[in-house]
Design a protein around this motif. Sequence first.
Motif, PDB file in Angstrom:
ATOM      1  N   LEU A 188       0.822  -1.210   0.000  1.00  0.00           N
ATOM      2  CA  LEU A 188       0.000   0.000   0.000  1.00  0.00           C
ATOM      3  C   LEU A 188       0.856   1.260   0.000  1.00  0.00           C
ATOM      4  O   LEU A 188       0.527   2.252  -0.668  1.00  0.00           O
ATOM      5  N   ARG A 189       1.951   1.230   0.734  1.00  0.00           N
ATOM      6  CA  ARG A 189       2.848   2.393   0.733  1.00  0.00           C
ATOM      7  C   ARG A 189       3.504   2.590  -0.628  1.00  0.00           C
ATOM      8  O   ARG A 189       3.707   3.733  -1.064  1.00  0.00           O
ATOM      9  N   ALA A 190       3.834   1.507  -1.286  1.00  0.00           N
ATOM     10  CA  ALA A 190       4.418   1.625  -2.628  1.00  0.00           C
ATOM     11  C   ALA A 190       3.420   2.258  -3.595  1.00  0.00           C
ATOM     12  O   ALA A 190       3.785   3.126  -4.409  1.00  0.00           O
ATOM     13  N   HIS A 191       2.164   1.824  -3.512  1.00  0.00           N
ATOM     14  CA  HIS A 191       1.134   2.409  -4.373  1.00  0.00           C
ATOM     15  C   HIS A 191       0.933   3.895  -4.056  1.00  0.00           C
ATOM     16  O   HIS A 191       0.832   4.738  -4.965  1.00  0.00           O
ATOM     17  N   GLN A 192       0.897   4.225  -2.773  1.00  0.00           N
ATOM     18  CA  GLN A 192       0.716   5.620  -2.386  1.00  0.00           C
ATOM     19  C   GLN A 192       1.907   6.477  -2.815  1.00  0.00           C
ATOM     20  O   GLN A 192       1.742   7.626  -3.255  1.00  0.00           O
ATOM     21  N   TRP A 193       3.110   5.915  -2.693  1.00  0.00           N
ATOM     22  CA  TRP A 193       4.317   6.658  -3.103  1.00  0.00           C
ATOM     23  C   TRP A 193       4.297   6.936  -4.605  1.00  0.00           C
ATOM     24  O   TRP A 193       4.612   8.054  -5.043  1.00  0.00           O
ATOM     25  N   LEU A 194       3.925   5.935  -5.386  1.00  0.00           N
ATOM     26  CA  LEU A 194       3.867   6.125  -6.831  1.00  0.00           C
ATOM     27  C   LEU A 194       2.792   7.138  -7.199  1.00  0.00           C
ATOM     28  O   LEU A 194       2.987   7.976  -8.104  1.00  0.00           O
ATOM     29  N   TYR A 195       1.671   7.103  -6.507  1.00  0.00           N
ATOM     30  CA  TYR A 195       0.581   8.052  -6.799  1.00  0.00           C
ATOM     31  C   TYR A 195       1.018   9.481  -6.471  1.00  0.00           C
ATOM     32  O   TYR A 195       0.721  10.424  -7.233  1.00  0.00           O
ATOM     33  N   MET A 196       1.718   9.676  -5.369  1.00  0.00           N
ATOM     34  CA  MET A 196       2.157  11.017  -4.991  1.00  0.00           C
ATOM     35  C   MET A 196       3.268  11.521  -5.900  1.00  0.00           C
ATOM     36  O   MET A 196       3.389  12.734  -6.132  1.00  0.00           O
ATOM     37  N   LYS A 197       4.100  10.625  -6.422  1.00  0.00           N
ATOM     38  CA  LYS A 197       5.167  11.034  -7.328  1.00  0.00           C
ATOM     39  C   LYS A 197       4.604  11.575  -8.639  1.00  0.00           C
ATOM     40  O   LYS A 197       5.283  12.339  -9.326  1.00  0.00           O
ATOM     41  N   LEU A 198       3.394  11.152  -8.991  1.00  0.00           N
ATOM     42  CA  LEU A 198       2.764  11.614 -10.233  1.00  0.00           C
ATOM     43  C   LEU A 198       1.904  12.846 -10.009  1.00  0.00           C
ATOM     44  O   LEU A 198       1.029  13.154 -10.826  1.00  0.00           O
ATOM     45  N   GLU A 199       2.121  13.543  -8.899  1.00  0.00           N
ATOM     46  CA  GLU A 199       1.352  14.745  -8.595  1.00  0.00           C
ATOM     47  C   GLU A 199       1.527  15.779  -9.707  1.00  0.00           C
ATOM     48  O   GLU A 199       2.645  16.085 -10.128  1.00  0.00           O
ATOM     49  N   GLY A 200       0.432  16.312 -10.182  1.00  0.00           N
ATOM     50  CA  GLY A 200       0.462  17.292 -11.255  1.00  0.00           C
ATOM     51  C   GLY A 200       0.011  16.749 -12.590  1.00  0.00           C
ATOM     52  O   GLY A 200      -0.318  17.521 -13.495  1.00  0.00           O
ATOM     53  N   ASN A 201       0.002  15.440 -12.750  1.00  0.00           N
ATOM     54  CA  ASN A 201      -0.447  14.806 -13.987  1.00  0.00           C
ATOM     55  C   ASN A 201      -1.654  13.921 -13.644  1.00  0.00           C
ATOM     56  O   ASN A 201      -1.512  12.787 -13.191  1.00  0.00           O
ATOM     57  N   SER A 202      -2.836  14.480 -13.854  1.00  0.00           N
ATOM     58  CA  SER A 202      -4.057  13.777 -13.440  1.00  0.00           C
ATOM     59  C   SER A 202      -4.285  12.497 -14.230  1.00  0.00           C
ATOM     60  O   SER A 202      -4.792  11.508 -13.688  1.00  0.00           O
ATOM     61  N   LEU A 203      -3.891  12.473 -15.488  1.00  0.00           N
ATOM     62  CA  LEU A 203      -4.109  11.280 -16.306  1.00  0.00           C
ATOM     63  C   LEU A 203      -3.274  10.114 -15.805  1.00  0.00           C
ATOM     64  O   LEU A 203      -3.771   8.990 -15.653  1.00  0.00           O
ATOM     65  N   LEU A 204      -1.984  10.389 -15.537  1.00  0.00           N
ATOM     66  CA  LEU A 204      -1.125   9.320 -15.026  1.00  0.00           C
ATOM     67  C   LEU A 204      -1.562   8.895 -13.631  1.00  0.00           C
ATOM     68  O   LEU A 204      -1.490   7.699 -13.295  1.00  0.00           O
ATOM     69  N   GLN A 205      -2.005   9.844 -12.822  1.00  0.00           N
ATOM     70  CA  GLN A 205      -2.506   9.473 -11.504  1.00  0.00           C
ATOM     71  C   GLN A 205      -3.758   8.608 -11.616  1.00  0.00           C
ATOM     72  O   GLN A 205      -3.940   7.674 -10.824  1.00  0.00           O
ATOM     73  N   PHE A 206      -4.595   8.882 -12.599  1.00  0.00           N
ATOM     74  CA  PHE A 206      -5.794   8.067 -12.800  1.00  0.00           C
ATOM     75  C   PHE A 206      -5.425   6.630 -13.160  1.00  0.00           C
ATOM     76  O   PHE A 206      -5.980   5.677 -12.599  1.00  0.00           O
ATOM     77  N   PHE A 207      -4.484   6.469 -14.084  1.00  0.00           N
ATOM     78  CA  PHE A 207      -4.068   5.116 -14.466  1.00  0.00           C
ATOM     79  C   PHE A 207      -3.375   4.401 -13.308  1.00  0.00           C
ATOM     80  O   PHE A 207      -3.560   3.197 -13.110  1.00  0.00           O
ATOM     81  N   CYS A 208      -2.593   5.146 -12.541  1.00  0.00           N
ATOM     82  CA  CYS A 208      -1.946   4.538 -11.371  1.00  0.00           C
ATOM     83  C   CYS A 208      -2.976   4.098 -10.345  1.00  0.00           C
ATOM     84  O   CYS A 208      -2.858   3.019  -9.760  1.00  0.00           O
ATOM     85  N   TRP A 209      -3.992   4.930 -10.140  1.00  0.00           N
ATOM     86  CA  TRP A 209      -5.009   4.623  -9.126  1.00  0.00           C
ATOM     87  C   TRP A 209      -5.886   3.451  -9.542  1.00  0.00           C
ATOM     88  O   TRP A 209      -6.291   2.641  -8.693  1.00  0.00           O
TER      89      TRP A 209
END
Length: 690
Positions: free
Chosen positions: A93-114
């Motif tokens: 879960l921390r790995a997923h959260q870390w990857l999601y926060m690293k993509l801050e500013g790009n909503s499309l990539l955050q959507f695919f990550c989520w």
Amino acid sequence: MKSVAASPGSETVGENNDWERENLSETSHHESLLLADPWKPCRRTRAIVKECLLKLRCCLGRVCGMEWYGYAALGVLTAILSFLMDLSVTKLLRAHQWLYMKLEGNSLLQFFCWTLYPACLCALTSSFTHNICPFSTGSGIPEVRTMLAGNEMPHYLSLTNMFTKFVGLICTLAAGSTVFLGKVGPFMHLSTMAGAYLSNLCTLTQDNKKEDAAGEMMAVAAAVAVASCFGAPVSGVLFSVEVMCSHFALRHYCPCFFSAACGALTFRLLSVWSGDEETLQALFKTNFPTALPFYPVEILLFAFLGLLCGAVSCCYLFCHRWILQFSKTNPILIKMLTAERGLYSGMVAFLLACLTFPHSAGQYMASQLTMKQLLTSLLDSSKWSSQSHNASVQLEPEPLLEWSSSGSPVYLSLTVFLLMKMWMLVLACTLPLPAGYFMPVFIYGAALGRLLGEGVAYVSSTGVTPDQQWASVNPGGYALTGAAAFSGAVTHTLSPALLAVELTGQFSHAVPILLATLLANALARSGRRPSFYDALSISKRLPHLPSLVKACPGLPSTPVGQVLGAKSVQLQRAAGPVEVQHAVNTSTETQIPVVDSHESQILLGFVLRSELLVFLRRCKPETLDKHLDEVCCIYPTSVLLSPHSTVQEACSVLNLVGAQTLFVTDGGRLVGLITRPEMKRILEDLAKEI
């Protein structure tokens, strides 16, 4: 021969000396066998090791029975498995959260990550479990209940199933609150599998083997699972009594508490040693006021909350039964769940992830919080409504910050959470992967209670009530009460009331929690509605009689004479070797009935199959024929059934007495017999009629 004048003390000493001589002779026997075999390497070393193990067994056996060491080992092993599972899930879960926060500013990539992360995990879990062991999907509690009722299901206790369920459950929990599934049910199944193998190990090391050792260890394992998940031993035993066992034997009482205490202590100590906690304490920290936790008038509000949770649970259980029936009748869904499990799980997880995306509807559901963080935030004792309207508050607490991230009132977020999670949880129950359903309904009830508590706090803060004492209303107490009441209503149990107290250490709210849970149970049980686990048993057509009673009250009252199978093999008292040989060849039962004659059919008792084999061996070298009653012992039957006895009565007798065979007679004449496999067949046939 012992002397007549020998005292009781000398007999005890003599028995101890005989026991020690037997152990020494057994050790020397094993040592001689190992030394005599030239093909085994390290013969002398192996003999020494085995001798040391036998001496250790003798020393441990003098302290207490070997089964008690098995109970302690079961608690420790289950706690270690639970801790390793939580640790692995936390890392993912921390790995997923870390990857999601690293993509801050790009909503499309955050959507695919989520969305793709939980979708891929669920698809992988479904494909993995289906290809390795299809029996590892689902909760596992209905199957364990069926096994504890006396029905054998060995494929559900295999090591392959244990490994598959452990890995699959980690992947399911790593999907987070997006899928909104827990671990209690599958982990209870894992604990039962570990208990079955520990029972076999204890049986191998015991001289006096118990007949029902496996069933006793499985009943203990069900209690240990809850204790190892939450560090709550007392509620774990109560949950095992209410949910798992149709007839709980008092001899299981002390072993359950002992093993559950070992599991809870080990689980909490592992958290301390890992650095997560400073000392042994409740799993969920709360800061409820202890001087005046609630006012007497609030008892009426807690009672109303219990009735509200009972009504909502009826709606949830209705939707759950409907989706189970729909998944069994819809041809498209049947094809997806049988041939395309991975694709179906991925599609459902992707849909749920899209709805919980933080930049869309997820901002109203605190979707970035994990399951543990959700419950911790809902149990917060501060008033969110007054803080969200106070402009002077510069730094809001973290729970309120997550629930009001969209700038909307907390009432809207809690309402959207309750409306969305209701059908999302029902949909998630169809996923063919290892998953638990207790923790989600526990959190859902906490959100329901939190909404009511925030409403009461808001009304009291606006000055509607003239009494200023209402200014100290604690919404966290309503959340804790709602969690216990709703989960108790869904499972038809009272143990969640005690679990809520043990999880938080808030004994000040014990009376409101118990009152609300009782009222919620009363409303949920009205009309003989099946519980959540009963609905699963009925959907899977499991031969579990308490579930069948909920589905169709008239089925268990069926007379035994109507459901008896073919007439069993029987012997007459004057049977010869030829008839005995025919009975041994055609019957596999351990107890074969003996009648006076085939014409009268009067039941005299039964004879053991092992004695019939001895009878045949004795008759072979002799020329004269002998009769059955001259060589074998005919044992009288202590319990007899009538053809008019109901299936429920026969099943209760099998479980309570522990008998393997029950004889059905009419006026003393043998009609048939009922064994445990025969009872399983009868219940399966009754389940098909639902």
